[in-house]
Design an enzyme around this catalytic site. Structure first.
Site, PDB file in Angstrom:
ATOM      1  N   GLU A  68     -20.205  13.605 -36.927  1.00  0.00           N
ATOM      2  CA  GLU A  68     -20.413  12.241 -37.448  1.00  0.00           C
ATOM      3  C   GLU A  68     -19.080  11.506 -37.432  1.00  0.00           C
ATOM      4  OE1 GLU A  68     -21.486  13.098 -41.441  1.00  0.00           O
ATOM      5  OE2 GLU A  68     -23.407  13.986 -40.920  1.00  0.00           O
ATOM      6  N   LYS A 111     -16.019   9.626 -39.187  1.00  0.00           N
ATOM      7  CA  LYS A 111     -15.444   9.662 -40.536  1.00  0.00           C
ATOM      8  C   LYS A 111     -15.155   8.212 -40.931  1.00  0.00           C
ATOM      9  CE  LYS A 111     -11.946  11.864 -43.390  1.00  0.00           C
ATOM     10  NZ  LYS A 111     -11.491  10.694 -44.118  1.00  0.00           N
ATOM     11  N   ASP A 154     -14.041   5.007 -43.106  1.00  0.00           N
ATOM     12  CA  ASP A 154     -12.911   4.713 -43.972  1.00  0.00           C
ATOM     13  C   ASP A 154     -13.363   3.660 -44.980  1.00  0.00           C
ATOM     14  OD1 ASP A 154     -10.421   5.059 -44.849  1.00  0.00           O
ATOM     15  OD2 ASP A 154      -9.416   3.984 -43.232  1.00  0.00           O
ATOM     16  N   TYR A 162     -24.365  10.243 -46.025  1.00  0.00           N
ATOM     17  CA  TYR A 162     -24.243  11.447 -45.202  1.00  0.00           C
ATOM     18  C   TYR A 162     -24.514  12.728 -45.974  1.00  0.00           C
ATOM     19  CZ  TYR A 162     -19.584  10.493 -47.085  1.00  0.00           C
ATOM     20  OH  TYR A 162     -18.548  10.156 -47.897  1.00  0.00           O
ATOM     21  N   LYS A 172      -9.082  13.943 -37.317  1.00  0.00           N
ATOM     22  CA  LYS A 172      -8.614  12.554 -37.398  1.00  0.00           C
ATOM     23  C   LYS A 172      -8.091  12.044 -36.055  1.00  0.00           C
ATOM     24  CE  LYS A 172      -6.741  11.388 -41.376  1.00  0.00           C
ATOM     25  NZ  LYS A 172      -6.924  10.471 -42.501  1.00  0.00           N
ATOM     26  N   CYS A 184      21.943 -18.936 -46.481  1.00  0.00           N
ATOM     27  CA  CYS A 184      20.577 -18.641 -46.904  1.00  0.00           C
ATOM     28  C   CYS A 184      19.605 -19.650 -46.293  1.00  0.00           C
ATOM     29  CB  CYS A 184      20.482 -18.701 -48.432  1.00  0.00           C
ATOM     30  SG  CYS A 184      18.777 -18.646 -49.020  1.00  0.00           S
ATOM     31  N   CYS A 237      18.153 -21.911 -49.418  1.00  0.00           N
ATOM     32  CA  CYS A 237      18.959 -22.836 -50.223  1.00  0.00           C
ATOM     33  C   CYS A 237      20.311 -23.172 -49.599  1.00  0.00           C
ATOM     34  CB  CYS A 237      19.169 -22.273 -51.625  1.00  0.00           C
ATOM     35  SG  CYS A 237      20.279 -20.857 -51.640  1.00  0.00           S
ATOM     36  N   CYS A 254      21.517 -13.542 -50.535  1.00  0.00           N
ATOM     37  CA  CYS A 254      21.815 -14.897 -50.974  1.00  0.00           C
ATOM     38  C   CYS A 254      22.234 -14.775 -52.440  1.00  0.00           C
ATOM     39  CB  CYS A 254      20.569 -15.780 -50.853  1.00  0.00           C
ATOM     40  SG  CYS A 254      20.699 -17.284 -51.842  1.00  0.00           S
ATOM     41  N   CYS A 289      17.949 -20.502 -56.043  1.00  0.00           N
ATOM     42  CA  CYS A 289      17.419 -20.500 -54.672  1.00  0.00           C
ATOM     43  C   CYS A 289      15.897 -20.510 -54.774  1.00  0.00           C
ATOM     44  CB  CYS A 289      17.907 -19.260 -53.942  1.00  0.00           C
ATOM     45  SG  CYS A 289      17.033 -18.917 -52.406  1.00  0.00           S
TER      46      CYS A 289
HETATM   47  S1  IVH Z   1     -18.888  14.721 -45.952  1.00  0.00           S
HETATM   48  C1  IVH Z   1     -18.714  18.176 -48.515  1.00  0.00           C
HETATM   49  N1  IVH Z   1     -19.056  12.966 -44.009  1.00  0.00           N
HETATM   50  O1  IVH Z   1     -14.074  11.418 -46.245  1.00  0.00           O
HETATM   51  C2  IVH Z   1     -18.395  17.126 -47.549  1.00  0.00           C
HETATM   52  N2  IVH Z   1     -17.420  12.615 -45.688  1.00  0.00           N
HETATM   53  O2  IVH Z   1     -11.659  13.013 -46.665  1.00  0.00           O
HETATM   54  C3  IVH Z   1     -18.109  15.855 -48.211  1.00  0.00           C
HETATM   55  N3  IVH Z   1     -16.116  10.578 -45.400  1.00  0.00           N
HETATM   56  O3  IVH Z   1     -14.602  12.201 -49.605  1.00  0.00           O
HETATM   57  C4  IVH Z   1     -17.884  14.732 -47.360  1.00  0.00           C
HETATM   58  N4  IVH Z   1     -17.104   9.899 -43.569  1.00  0.00           N
HETATM   59  O4  IVH Z   1     -15.498   9.967 -48.715  1.00  0.00           O
HETATM   60  C5  IVH Z   1     -18.422  13.322 -45.131  1.00  0.00           C
HETATM   61  N5  IVH Z   1     -19.326  11.502 -42.228  1.00  0.00           N
HETATM   62  C6  IVH Z   1     -18.713  11.846 -43.365  1.00  0.00           C
HETATM   63  C7  IVH Z   1     -17.680  11.061 -43.926  1.00  0.00           C
HETATM   64  C8  IVH Z   1     -17.052  11.488 -45.089  1.00  0.00           C
HETATM   65  C9  IVH Z   1     -16.180   9.631 -44.474  1.00  0.00           C
HETATM   66  C10 IVH Z   1     -15.155  10.578 -46.527  1.00  0.00           C
HETATM   67  C11 IVH Z   1     -15.715  11.031 -47.833  1.00  0.00           C
HETATM   68  C12 IVH Z   1     -14.856  12.182 -48.238  1.00  0.00           C
HETATM   69  C13 IVH Z   1     -13.620  11.958 -47.446  1.00  0.00           C
HETATM   70  C14 IVH Z   1     -12.880  13.246 -47.218  1.00  0.00           C
END
Ligand code: IVH
Length: 665
Positions: free
Chosen positions: A115, A117, A119, A228, A316, A410, A413, A426, A432
């Site tokens: 999936e 991740k 933000d 999720y 990441k 500056c 001023c 300055c 200023c």
């Molecule tokens: S699963 C037990 N799935 O990333 C697993 N987390 O760094 C719990 N996050 O606290 C998280 N996308 O807030 C999961 N597809 C995803 C996610 C996800 C973002 C966040 C979540 C978690 C943090 C961990």
């Protein structure tokens, strides 16, 4: 006159239609009607309910306004711990992860769900009998903050689940509240227009808006939500992650669309690369992918660490970069008079955020990187970090302009600039205008006096119009005077007036910080406040006495003593106290950590680094920035740096957040 039951029925039909269109829009990504048609349906329902208040039900889409909590957000205990994820950047670590999975399940075939991740702000939402009941932030994993009042206003979140006949009495779903880029830009535009500081990124914005007491800002913002995970539910037939997501979707909850199943490093990598490539085209921020072992039963073989499961990992993306041209280098004047060169850039999109300026810190930095107006440069933005000019990208054959030179006077001023080490200052102080503006903004900033609405635009006007000569003058401004400012109406002027006067009792460290004394940031302010206990004592302390305070250097001591020696500063402080500002001593606690030295690494959920430091110091302990022979404990938060490895090597005792909390009592 229509029959009451007809009216109730009509309202219910409208609600169902609206819910259906919300679902089509937010869950299925397949809207069938235009925004206008949607608004019309909504207006019709509103009118009907207004004329017949007895037919209103709490789950009606018109009831998405939450009552404001009284003074602070309540705490909510999670149904089960909300875990975090281990995060890695290296493919080899993913290979190791896969090996560990295969070993644990004793099978070379493992199925993973991949999936994105997200933000955003991680949330838990509770439905009882299919009705929205409560929403909270992750907090420390055990307890979060109650944000039901703001989340209720988020249309992407159904207030009522689809009836599938198999949902449990209580359903706890976890996911992320996300501010799409388009909404983020609108939010920041509105903030800048109001004179508030724009949010640094969509995640901060989501957290900032949803964690406010006042739900009105959230009401006007289009959020996305994606789920999720779920716990404590009767979705027993979901054997794993893949089926769980499908089941959640059947309930009408928005779930991750971009997901795939994979069984090998190659497949995982293909998804990683694909998402990385699509990253900039998505309307929301992602910072990597998450790989999860699909089968629930197999997960049990792996178990979990204190904060993260062993059956999942975050992979990441590398930091984001962009290339652009330096259009100009201008010089800004800060609160303490320091002159800071800033690169004005041809706007460039760096991972979804338009970057048009970047600080160059000081003249030496510019010479070291050999940056000149017209140069092509690489801009880097890692995670939250403010964009930086990483390096110059040589363009063979293109003629360059001359080297940058710091001005002698500056730019605000005109005073003659003084050189102190690598920095230029300055010397004009608050005579200023630029320095006065910066001091006002600093005084009102979060972590200082926290005066909402005292942003840069407002401060600039106050200085330009000669309405304030120093920070104490803020307290003499009347609502009428503030109403005369551009962008202010009577209500906003009154709000600012009230915000200025709202904070009477303020912790001493915040007050000291707010004064804007050179070298006194949050850390030094806290040390001073703890060592001296009262403003009077800090004021009377000699330079030598101040230097005795642990962590306060010569320069800072000199600067603090000089500040309180100066007649004008003493006058300003006196007038602030007279206006009702009342600095309060920080309460000292039992000295249970006396003589112990801590090092902090990674992000803690319950405390910022400054707060954790304060907790330790209030108990007599010390915090050091690096591990040495004196280190007693290393407190390890999420995504720790190399210090964790170092601590292992040096066999220094490590504390996770829970162990640290226990130690604090
Ligand atoms: S699963 C037990 N799935 O990333 C697993 N987390 O760094 C719990 N996050 O606290 C998280 N996308 O807030 C999961 N597809 C995803 C996610 C996800 C973002 C966040 C979540 C978690 C943090 C961990």
């Amino acid at each position: 006159m229509r029959d009451k039951s007809d009216i109730a029925k009509q309202a219910e039909e409208l609600r169902e239609q609206i819910n259906r269109h919300d679902r089509l829009y937010y869950v299925e990504n397949a809207p069938e009607i235009s925004d206008q048609e949607y608004d019309d349906l909504f207006a019709e329902l509103e009118e009907l309910e207004e004329q017949n208040p007895e037919i209103v039900v709490p789950e009606s889409p018109t009831q998405r306004v939450g009552a404001e909590p009284e003074s602070e957000l309540g705490k909510v205990e999670h149904v089960a711990t909300m875990l975090s994820l281990d995060a890695v950047r290296d493919k080899t670590e993913i290979a190791d992860f896969l090996d560990r999975l295969r070993e644990a399940v004793e099978d070379s075939d493992v199925t993973l769900v991949a999936e994105p991740k997200f933000d955003g702000l991680s949330i838990e939402v509770i439905y009882e009998d299919g009705q929205f009941c409560r929403a909270s932030t992750r907090g420390d994993g055990q307890k979060g903050e109650d944000i039901s009042h703001t989340l209720r206003t988020v249309r992407a979140l159904p207030l009522k689940l689809q009836d599938t006949g198999r949902e449990a009495k209580e359903l706890a779903v976890r996911g992320e509240a996300i501010l799409p880029r388009s909404s983020f830009q609108a939010v920041n535009k509105a903030r800048v227009e109001r004179g508030d500081k724009p949010f640094a990124n969509p995640r901060n914005a989501a957290a900032g808006i949803l964690r406010r007491l006042d739900p009105s800002e959230a009401e006007g913002v289009r959020f996305a939500v994606t789920f999720y995970d779920a716990t404590g539910i009767g979705l027993a037939e979901a054997r794993g992650q893949w089926e769980l997501l499908a089941a959640l979707r059947d309930l009408g909850l928005p779930v991750i669309g971009e997901r795939t199943r994979c069984g090998s490093l190659q497949e995982a990598e293909a998804f990683h690369d694909e998402m990385q490539e699509r990253r900039e085209d998505l309307d929301y921020e992602i910072d990597g992918i998450v790989l999860k072992l699909d089968a629930r039963k197999e997960r049990e073989n792996l178990g979990q660490r204190s904060r993260s499961p062993r059956w999942a990992i975050a992979w990441k993306f590398p930091p984001r970069m962009g290339e652009t041209r330096i259009a100009d280098i201008v010089v800004g004047v800060g609160r303490t008079g320091a002159l800071t060169p800033v690169a004005l850039l041809d706007p460039v999109d760096v991972g979804g955020v338009t970057v048009a300026r970047a600080t160059l810190h000081n003249a030496e930095e510019i010479y070291r990187k050999d940056l000149r107006v017209g140069d092509t440069v690489r801009i880097e933005r890692a995670g939250d970090v403010i964009p930086e000019v990483a390096e110059r990208v040589p363009q063979p054959g293109v003629e360059r302009s001359g080297p940058f030179e710091m001005p002698d006077c500056c730019p605000s001023c005109g005073a003659k600039v003084e050189r102190r080490g690598p920095l230029n200052y300055c010397p004009a102080g608050i005579a200023c205008p630029a320095q006065l503006v910066a001091r006002l903004v600093h005084y009102g900033a979060r972590g200082s006096m926290d005066v909402e609405g005292l942003g840069e635009k407002t401060a600039e006007q106050l200085v330009e119009r000669d309405m304030v000569q120093d920070i104490a003058d803020l307290y003499d401004l009347s609502v009428e005077e503030l109403t005369a400012l551009d962008g202010f109406a009577e209500a906003s002027a009154k709000a600012l007036h009230d915000a200025i006067h709202a904070r009477g009792e303020v912790p001493l460290d915040r007050f000291l910080r707010a004064l804007g004394i050179c070298h006194v940031g949050a850390d030094a302010a806290r040390r001073l406040a703890m060592a001296f206990g009262s403003l009077q004592a800090v004021k009377e302390a000699s330079r030598a006495e101040i230097e005795q305070v642990a962590g306060i250097g010569e320069e800072t001591a000199q600067s603090v003593a000089a500040f309180f020696d100066e007649e004008r500063n003493r006058d300003v402080v006196g007038r602030l106290l007279h206006a009702g500002v009342s600095p309060q001593a920080i309460e000292q606690l039992d000295q249970s950590l006396k003589g112990r030295t801590f090092v902090l690494t990674g992000t803690l959920e319950r405390w910022t680094r400054e707060e954790a430091t304060e907790e330790i110091e209030r108990r007599g302990g010390q915090v050091a920035s690096s591990i040495s022979g004196n280190t007693d404990y290393v407190v390890v938060g999420a995504e720790p740096g190399s210090k964790q490895d170092e601590a292992k090597e040096e066999s220094v005792e490590m504390l996770d957040e829970d162990a640290f909390a226990k130690m604090l009592g």
